[in-house]
Motif scaffolding. Structure first.
Motif, PDB file in Angstrom:
ATOM      1  N   GLN A 127      34.033  -2.934   1.924  1.00 15.56           N
ATOM      2  CA  GLN A 127      33.562  -4.313   2.015  1.00 15.56           C
ATOM      3  C   GLN A 127      34.643  -5.309   1.616  1.00 15.56           C
ATOM      4  OE1 GLN A 127      29.984  -3.478  -0.336  1.00 15.56           O
ATOM      5  NE2 GLN A 127      28.828  -4.450   1.311  1.00 15.56           N
ATOM      6  N   GLY A 140      36.666  -5.589   4.705  1.00 17.14           N
ATOM      7  CA  GLY A 140      35.891  -5.826   5.915  1.00 17.14           C
ATOM      8  C   GLY A 140      36.080  -4.746   6.963  1.00 17.14           C
ATOM      9  N   LEU A 197      34.284  -5.296  10.300  1.00 14.54           N
ATOM     10  CA  LEU A 197      32.928  -5.805  10.159  1.00 14.54           C
ATOM     11  C   LEU A 197      32.752  -6.336   8.750  1.00 14.54           C
ATOM     12  CD1 LEU A 197      30.954  -2.829  11.772  1.00 14.54           C
ATOM     13  CD2 LEU A 197      31.362  -5.046  12.821  1.00 14.54           C
ATOM     14  N   ARG A 198      32.068  -7.449   8.605  1.00 16.12           N
ATOM     15  CA  ARG A 198      31.734  -7.982   7.274  1.00 16.12           C
ATOM     16  C   ARG A 198      30.386  -7.397   6.868  1.00 16.12           C
ATOM     17  NH1 ARG A 198      31.878 -13.947   6.220  1.00 16.12           N
ATOM     18  NH2 ARG A 198      31.467 -13.091   4.173  1.00 16.12           N
ATOM     19  N   VAL A 199      30.401  -6.145   6.487  1.00 20.05           N
ATOM     20  CA  VAL A 199      29.181  -5.418   6.138  1.00 20.05           C
ATOM     21  C   VAL A 199      28.636  -5.927   4.816  1.00 20.05           C
ATOM     22  CG1 VAL A 199      28.237  -3.160   5.569  1.00 20.05           C
ATOM     23  CG2 VAL A 199      29.914  -3.383   7.402  1.00 20.05           C
ATOM     24  N   THR A 206      25.272  -3.857   8.964  1.00 22.33           N
ATOM     25  CA  THR A 206      25.211  -5.290   9.232  1.00 22.33           C
ATOM     26  C   THR A 206      26.620  -5.852   9.370  1.00 22.33           C
ATOM     27  OG1 THR A 206      25.165  -5.803   6.870  1.00 22.33           O
ATOM     28  CG2 THR A 206      23.036  -5.629   7.999  1.00 22.33           C
ATOM     29  N   ASP A 207      26.694  -7.010  10.012  1.00 23.54           N
ATOM     30  CA  ASP A 207      27.955  -7.735  10.149  1.00 23.54           C
ATOM     31  C   ASP A 207      27.613  -9.213  10.006  1.00 23.54           C
ATOM     32  OD1 ASP A 207      30.586  -8.439  10.663  1.00 23.54           O
ATOM     33  OD2 ASP A 207      30.429  -8.167  12.833  1.00 23.54           O
ATOM     34  N   ASN A 247      23.465 -12.791   9.619  1.00 28.35           N
ATOM     35  CA  ASN A 247      23.629 -11.374   9.338  1.00 28.35           C
ATOM     36  C   ASN A 247      23.137 -10.612  10.572  1.00 28.35           C
ATOM     37  OD1 ASN A 247      24.606  -9.606   7.488  1.00 28.35           O
ATOM     38  ND2 ASN A 247      22.780  -9.504   6.260  1.00 28.35           N
ATOM     39  N   GLU A 262      30.341  -0.076  19.727  1.00 28.73           N
ATOM     40  CA  GLU A 262      29.177  -0.879  19.373  1.00 28.73           C
ATOM     41  C   GLU A 262      28.109  -0.689  20.441  1.00 28.73           C
ATOM     42  OE1 GLU A 262      28.425  -5.541  19.092  1.00 28.73           O
ATOM     43  OE2 GLU A 262      29.825  -4.808  17.559  1.00 28.73           O
ATOM     44  N   ARG A 319      23.894  -5.028  19.021  1.00 26.51           N
ATOM     45  CA  ARG A 319      24.169  -6.115  18.079  1.00 26.51           C
ATOM     46  C   ARG A 319      23.035  -7.118  18.232  1.00 26.51           C
ATOM     47  NH1 ARG A 319      28.107  -8.742  15.044  1.00 26.51           N
ATOM     48  NH2 ARG A 319      29.572  -7.066  15.485  1.00 26.51           N
TER      49      ARG A 319
END
Length: 126
Positions: A20, A23, A44-46, A62-63, A69, A81, A84
């Motif tokens: 995290q 990212g 990804l901004r999890v 999550t992203d 979110n 992916e 989404r």
């Protein structure tokens, strides 16, 4: 650093982890020589804890992008992916994801600093 734990698929030997702080979502596989190779990596901004569903070959996470979110579903083998979906959550969450046998994904999403939160149900199927 990461609040999300390491996930493993015993059938393929794939290990999945989120960084995290940087990212990054990462999939690794042990080699026969005792090393670990990187299979794929995604930016990804999890925020929520990830969930690996081995019999589906999918990772749910999550992203946080564009002020929302998003629920993201990745192919475990390739990192591609597959899905989404933006959610109503307007802040990164420390919540979690729950996948059911009925192809439902539940995202418990608090909104830090606000008296709001969301419990979002999304059906994900082929």
């Amino acid at each position: 650093w990461s609040f999300a734990g390491l996930a493993a698929d015993e059938t393929t030997g794939i290990l999945f982890a989120v960084d995290q702080g940087r990212g990054l979502a990462n999939a690794f596989r042990p080699t026969g020589e005792g090393d670990i190779e990187l299979l794929w990596q995604r930016e990804l901004r999890v925020s929520a804890s990830n969930t690996l569903v081995a019999d589906r070959g999918l990772v749910y996470l999550t992203d946080f992008v564009e002020g929302s979110n998003h629920l993201v579903v990745l192919d475990l083998m390739t990192g591609e992916e597959r899905v989404r979906v933006p959610t109503p959550s307007t802040r990164a969450t420390i919540g979690g994801l729950l996948c059911t046998s009925a192809d439902e994904v539940w995202l418990a999403s608090n909104e830090p600093g606000r008296p709001t939160g969301h419990l979002v149900r999304i059906r994900v199927h082929d």
